[in-house]
Design a protein around this motif. Structure first.
Motif, PDB file in Angstrom:
ATOM      1  N   VAL A 181      -6.456  -3.167  11.063  1.00 39.57           N
ATOM      2  CA  VAL A 181      -6.798  -4.329  10.249  1.00 39.57           C
ATOM      3  C   VAL A 181      -5.562  -5.188  10.048  1.00 39.57           C
ATOM      4  O   VAL A 181      -4.566  -4.729   9.465  1.00 39.57           O
ATOM      5  CB  VAL A 181      -7.371  -3.890   8.890  1.00 39.57           C
ATOM      6  N   ASP A 182      -5.627  -6.437  10.507  1.00 39.10           N
ATOM      7  CA  ASP A 182      -4.504  -7.357  10.376  1.00 39.10           C
ATOM      8  C   ASP A 182      -4.767  -8.478   9.378  1.00 39.10           C
ATOM      9  O   ASP A 182      -3.832  -9.124   8.916  1.00 39.10           O
ATOM     10  CB  ASP A 182      -4.167  -7.976  11.739  1.00 39.10           C
ATOM     11  N   ASP A 183      -6.031  -8.719   9.066  1.00 39.29           N
ATOM     12  CA  ASP A 183      -6.401  -9.807   8.167  1.00 39.29           C
ATOM     13  C   ASP A 183      -5.744  -9.585   6.799  1.00 39.29           C
ATOM     14  O   ASP A 183      -6.005  -8.574   6.135  1.00 39.29           O
ATOM     15  CB  ASP A 183      -7.925  -9.857   8.009  1.00 39.29           C
ATOM     16  N   PRO A 184      -4.870 -10.517   6.363  1.00 39.62           N
ATOM     17  CA  PRO A 184      -4.154 -10.303   5.097  1.00 39.62           C
ATOM     18  C   PRO A 184      -5.077 -10.209   3.882  1.00 39.62           C
ATOM     19  O   PRO A 184      -4.768  -9.524   2.906  1.00 39.62           O
ATOM     20  CB  PRO A 184      -3.229 -11.520   5.006  1.00 39.62           C
ATOM     21  N   ARG A 185      -6.225 -10.875   3.945  1.00 37.71           N
ATOM     22  CA  ARG A 185      -7.160 -10.816   2.814  1.00 37.71           C
ATOM     23  C   ARG A 185      -7.748  -9.416   2.683  1.00 37.71           C
ATOM     24  O   ARG A 185      -7.863  -8.883   1.583  1.00 37.71           O
ATOM     25  CB  ARG A 185      -8.290 -11.828   3.003  1.00 37.71           C
ATOM     26  N   TYR A 233      -7.259  10.312   3.435  1.00 40.00           N
ATOM     27  CA  TYR A 233      -6.466   9.221   4.016  1.00 40.00           C
ATOM     28  C   TYR A 233      -6.015   8.263   2.916  1.00 40.00           C
ATOM     29  O   TYR A 233      -6.773   7.953   1.997  1.00 40.00           O
ATOM     30  CB  TYR A 233      -7.300   8.433   5.032  1.00 40.00           C
ATOM     31  N   SER A 234      -4.772   7.789   3.042  1.00 42.98           N
ATOM     32  CA  SER A 234      -4.303   6.747   2.138  1.00 42.98           C
ATOM     33  C   SER A 234      -4.906   5.414   2.585  1.00 42.98           C
ATOM     34  O   SER A 234      -5.365   5.270   3.729  1.00 42.98           O
ATOM     35  CB  SER A 234      -2.777   6.658   2.150  1.00 42.98           C
ATOM     36  N   GLN A 235      -4.878   4.432   1.702  1.00 45.02           N
ATOM     37  CA  GLN A 235      -5.388   3.111   2.063  1.00 45.02           C
ATOM     38  C   GLN A 235      -4.563   2.511   3.202  1.00 45.02           C
ATOM     39  O   GLN A 235      -5.103   1.857   4.104  1.00 45.02           O
ATOM     40  CB  GLN A 235      -5.370   2.186   0.842  1.00 45.02           C
ATOM     41  N   GLU A 236      -3.260   2.745   3.173  1.00 43.79           N
ATOM     42  CA  GLU A 236      -2.397   2.239   4.245  1.00 43.79           C
ATOM     43  C   GLU A 236      -2.758   2.876   5.596  1.00 43.79           C
ATOM     44  O   GLU A 236      -2.800   2.190   6.625  1.00 43.79           O
ATOM     45  CB  GLU A 236      -0.923   2.522   3.926  1.00 43.79           C
ATOM     46  N   GLU A 237      -3.016   4.179   5.583  1.00 41.39           N
ATOM     47  CA  GLU A 237      -3.397   4.869   6.819  1.00 41.39           C
ATOM     48  C   GLU A 237      -4.702   4.317   7.373  1.00 41.39           C
ATOM     49  O   GLU A 237      -4.840   4.138   8.599  1.00 41.39           O
ATOM     50  CB  GLU A 237      -3.526   6.368   6.563  1.00 41.39           C
ATOM     51  N   LEU A 238      -5.654   4.037   6.504  1.00 42.20           N
ATOM     52  CA  LEU A 238      -6.943   3.518   6.966  1.00 42.20           C
ATOM     53  C   LEU A 238      -6.790   2.133   7.588  1.00 42.20           C
ATOM     54  O   LEU A 238      -7.434   1.815   8.592  1.00 42.20           O
ATOM     55  CB  LEU A 238      -7.928   3.472   5.804  1.00 42.20           C
ATOM     56  N   LEU A 239      -5.933   1.305   7.007  1.00 46.33           N
ATOM     57  CA  LEU A 239      -5.690  -0.018   7.589  1.00 46.33           C
ATOM     58  C   LEU A 239      -5.104   0.088   8.989  1.00 46.33           C
ATOM     59  O   LEU A 239      -5.465  -0.687   9.892  1.00 46.33           O
ATOM     60  CB  LEU A 239      -4.756  -0.821   6.674  1.00 46.33           C
ATOM     61  N   VAL A 243     -16.904  -2.894   0.642  1.00 41.64           N
ATOM     62  CA  VAL A 243     -17.490  -1.556   0.595  1.00 41.64           C
ATOM     63  C   VAL A 243     -16.565  -0.540   1.261  1.00 41.64           C
ATOM     64  O   VAL A 243     -16.302   0.540   0.734  1.00 41.64           O
ATOM     65  CB  VAL A 243     -18.876  -1.553   1.272  1.00 41.64           C
ATOM     66  N   ASN A 244     -16.061  -0.892   2.434  1.00 38.89           N
ATOM     67  CA  ASN A 244     -15.227   0.039   3.202  1.00 38.89           C
ATOM     68  C   ASN A 244     -13.918   0.372   2.492  1.00 38.89           C
ATOM     69  O   ASN A 244     -13.327   1.429   2.737  1.00 38.89           O
ATOM     70  CB  ASN A 244     -14.914  -0.552   4.580  1.00 38.89           C
ATOM     71  N   SER A 245     -13.452  -0.512   1.646  1.00 37.51           N
ATOM     72  CA  SER A 245     -12.189  -0.279   0.933  1.00 37.51           C
ATOM     73  C   SER A 245     -12.363   0.568  -0.312  1.00 37.51           C
ATOM     74  O   SER A 245     -11.382   1.007  -0.908  1.00 37.51           O
ATOM     75  CB  SER A 245     -11.565  -1.620   0.519  1.00 37.51           C
ATOM     76  N   LEU A 246     -13.604   0.816  -0.718  1.00 37.40           N
ATOM     77  CA  LEU A 246     -13.874   1.371  -2.046  1.00 37.40           C
ATOM     78  C   LEU A 246     -14.402   2.802  -2.059  1.00 37.40           C
ATOM     79  O   LEU A 246     -13.958   3.628  -2.858  1.00 37.40           O
ATOM     80  CB  LEU A 246     -14.881   0.455  -2.763  1.00 37.40           C
ATOM     81  N   PHE A 247     -15.355   3.118  -1.182  1.00 34.50           N
ATOM     82  CA  PHE A 247     -16.101   4.367  -1.315  1.00 34.50           C
ATOM     83  C   PHE A 247     -15.459   5.534  -0.570  1.00 34.50           C
ATOM     84  O   PHE A 247     -14.864   5.358   0.498  1.00 34.50           O
ATOM     85  CB  PHE A 247     -17.537   4.180  -0.814  1.00 34.50           C
ATOM     86  N   GLY A 248     -15.622   6.727  -1.142  1.00 29.98           N
ATOM     87  CA  GLY A 248     -15.175   7.963  -0.523  1.00 29.98           C
ATOM     88  C   GLY A 248     -16.315   8.957  -0.451  1.00 29.98           C
ATOM     89  O   GLY A 248     -17.385   8.749  -1.034  1.00 29.98           O
ATOM     90  N   ASP A 249     -16.099  10.052   0.258  1.00 26.29           N
ATOM     91  CA  ASP A 249     -17.114  11.088   0.427  1.00 26.29           C
ATOM     92  C   ASP A 249     -16.895  12.224  -0.567  1.00 26.29           C
ATOM     93  O   ASP A 249     -15.758  12.664  -0.770  1.00 26.29           O
ATOM     94  CB  ASP A 249     -17.059  11.670   1.843  1.00 26.29           C
ATOM     95  N   VAL A 278     -20.258  -0.115   7.802  1.00 21.87           N
ATOM     96  CA  VAL A 278     -20.339  -1.041   8.931  1.00 21.87           C
ATOM     97  C   VAL A 278     -18.965  -1.682   9.064  1.00 21.87           C
ATOM     98  O   VAL A 278     -18.421  -2.201   8.088  1.00 21.87           O
ATOM     99  CB  VAL A 278     -21.406  -2.134   8.700  1.00 21.87           C
ATOM    100  N   PHE A 279     -18.381  -1.620  10.260  1.00 23.43           N
ATOM    101  CA  PHE A 279     -17.051  -2.195  10.486  1.00 23.43           C
ATOM    102  C   PHE A 279     -17.193  -3.446  11.347  1.00 23.43           C
ATOM    103  O   PHE A 279     -17.390  -3.368  12.559  1.00 23.43           O
ATOM    104  CB  PHE A 279     -16.141  -1.184  11.182  1.00 23.43           C
ATOM    105  N   ASP A 280     -17.130  -4.617  10.705  1.00 25.04           N
ATOM    106  CA  ASP A 280     -17.246  -5.861  11.470  1.00 25.04           C
ATOM    107  C   ASP A 280     -16.175  -6.886  11.098  1.00 25.04           C
ATOM    108  O   ASP A 280     -16.199  -8.014  11.569  1.00 25.04           O
ATOM    109  CB  ASP A 280     -18.642  -6.470  11.290  1.00 25.04           C
ATOM    110  N   GLY A 281     -15.238  -6.494  10.237  1.00 26.53           N
ATOM    111  CA  GLY A 281     -14.143  -7.391   9.893  1.00 26.53           C
ATOM    112  C   GLY A 281     -14.481  -8.454   8.867  1.00 26.53           C
ATOM    113  O   GLY A 281     -13.640  -9.289   8.546  1.00 26.53           O
ATOM    114  N   THR A 282     -15.710  -8.467   8.332  1.00 27.59           N
ATOM    115  CA  THR A 282     -16.073  -9.459   7.326  1.00 27.59           C
ATOM    116  C   THR A 282     -15.683  -8.969   5.936  1.00 27.59           C
ATOM    117  O   THR A 282     -15.534  -7.772   5.693  1.00 27.59           O
ATOM    118  CB  THR A 282     -17.587  -9.741   7.335  1.00 27.59           C
ATOM    119  N   MET A 283     -15.539  -9.917   5.006  1.00 30.86           N
ATOM    120  CA  MET A 283     -15.186  -9.547   3.648  1.00 30.86           C
ATOM    121  C   MET A 283     -16.317  -8.753   2.983  1.00 30.86           C
ATOM    122  O   MET A 283     -16.067  -7.853   2.195  1.00 30.86           O
ATOM    123  CB  MET A 283     -14.870 -10.800   2.821  1.00 30.86           C
TER     124      MET A 283
END
Length: 377
Positions: A38-42, A27-33, A191-197, A181-186
């Motif tokens: 995910v709408d939070d601009p940060r 998945y691309s980063q855009e696809e994952l968003l 972590v969720n933006s960085l790691f792959g399998d 863990v997906f909770d919308g916090t920074m």
């Protein structure tokens, strides 16, 4: 420049092959968003400015509302095992296939993982599922994080050196999506933006030649230094540095709010790692007669854009030196303990190594720790 490492008392271990495995979906980063709405601009900026283009992941199932639902810790653990074994099977088959070996030919197996906790460990499951000989010695390295691949390679190389002619195999198995863990916090979004399998396997064997034939006399180029065989480089030595004051900067801990494990990365960790990279490499090269300028190949853990930049600046390396490190980050994200083997595979396939070349492997992770190894082709 020729190293003056003294001749060892036993044959040197040699990296003979590497194989990798990833889940089927990337998945691309855009696809994952978009998938996770995910709408939070940060957070969107975090994903889109990570120097990561794509990652292989095993995503959560779709819920009744069409969104990806939260997985329980039990589901994440099953993902860790099932996806981990699938990736390991692919990586091992590719690795052993390159040297014309089969699982039953392996005499020592070390499995590395930090994305879940199981007993018995992956080594027992791999031996059972892939048909290894039941006399195969085994070791599980669990919970050491992204640096663990070199910690384990140290143990595997030691076993191989003590058992010339026998195949030792290390397999890094990291289903990082089993630790999300997906909770919308920074905190969790970093972590969720960085790691792959991904999984990576490396075969190590010490030549059944005399130590002098394998390494040459101190200060003199032996046959291995002038005509290294095609199987791969010898592993000369290791060096480590732990930073106790940064022991909490990277940690995998229980999250009471979510009822599952959660990984934490301190924002300062890239600078901690970079600040200690130079002294670790200095310790690695001490007594070898080598300078940093004598190192032809650098394989550094793909820990993230800021980590890579910090190491590059502190070691005064070029972007070309770290081309495989940044390439793996772009195509796979941070693959934890196996990242450096994905980069090593790219270097091997590039065909630019020459007999007598030296290389440095470097990983970093919780502890906080910097691990290094010195190779010679």
């Amino acid at each position: 420049m020729l190293s003056n490492i003294a001749a060892p008392s036993r044959p040197l271990p040699r990296i003979t092959a590497v194989g990798t495995g990833v889940p089927p979906h990337s998945y691309s980063q855009e696809e994952l968003l978009e998938i996770f709405r995910v709408d939070d601009p940060r957070i969107r900026s975090l994903y889109l400015n990570s120097a990561i283009e794509r990652r292989h992941l095993t995503l959560p199932p779709v819920g009744p509302d069409g969104a990806r639902r939260q997985e329980s810790q039990g589901e994440l653990l099953r993902k860790h095992v099932d996806s981990g074994l699938d990736m390991a099977r692919t990586a091992i088959a590719e690795c052993l296939g390159k040297i014309g070996a089969a699982p039953e030919d392996v005499s020592y197996l070390c499995c590395v993982s930090s994305t879940g906790f199981i007993t018995p460990g992956f080594s027992a499951k791999v031996i059972k599922e892939l048909g290894f000989d039941t006399s195969c010695s085994r070791l599980d390295v669990v919970g050491m994080g992204c640096n663990a691949g070199l910690n384990a390679l140290n143990a595997v190389s030691g076993w191989a050196g003590a058992n010339p002619g026998k195949i030792a195999l290390m397999v890094c198995i990291e289903a990082c999506s089993a630790a999300y863990v997906f909770d919308g916090t920074m905190r969790t979004s970093v972590v969720n933006s960085l790691f792959g399998d991904g999984a990576a396997a490396v075969a190590v064997t010490a030549d059944a030649a005399s130590p002098t034939e394998a390494s040459g006399e101190p200060g003199e180029p032996g046959p291995a230094a002038t005509a290294a065989p095609a199987e791969g480089p010898v592993v000369l030595k290791f060096a480590s540095r732990i930073v106790p004051e940064a022991s909490e900067a990277m940690r995998y801990e229980w999250d009471d709010d979510h009822g599952k494990f959660s990984f934490f990365l301190d924002r300062e960790i890239p600078y901690v790692v970079g600040a200690h990279a130079e002294e670790t490499v200095g310790a690695l090269l001490e007594g070898t007669g080598l300078r940093r300028s004598d190192i032809a190949h650098w394989i550094v853990h793909s820990g993230g854009k800021k980590v890579i930049d910090s190491v590059r600046v502190n070691l005064r390396l070029t972007r070309h030196d770290l081309r495989h490190t940044t390439g793996v980050l772009a195509d796979h994200g941070n693959l934890s303990s196996g990242s450096f083997l994905f980069s090593y595979r790219r270097l091997s396939e590039e065909g630019v190594t020459a007999p007598g070349d030296h290389g440095v492997l470097m990983t970093m992770g919780p502890g906080s720790t910097v691990e290094t190894a010195l190779l010679r082709w």
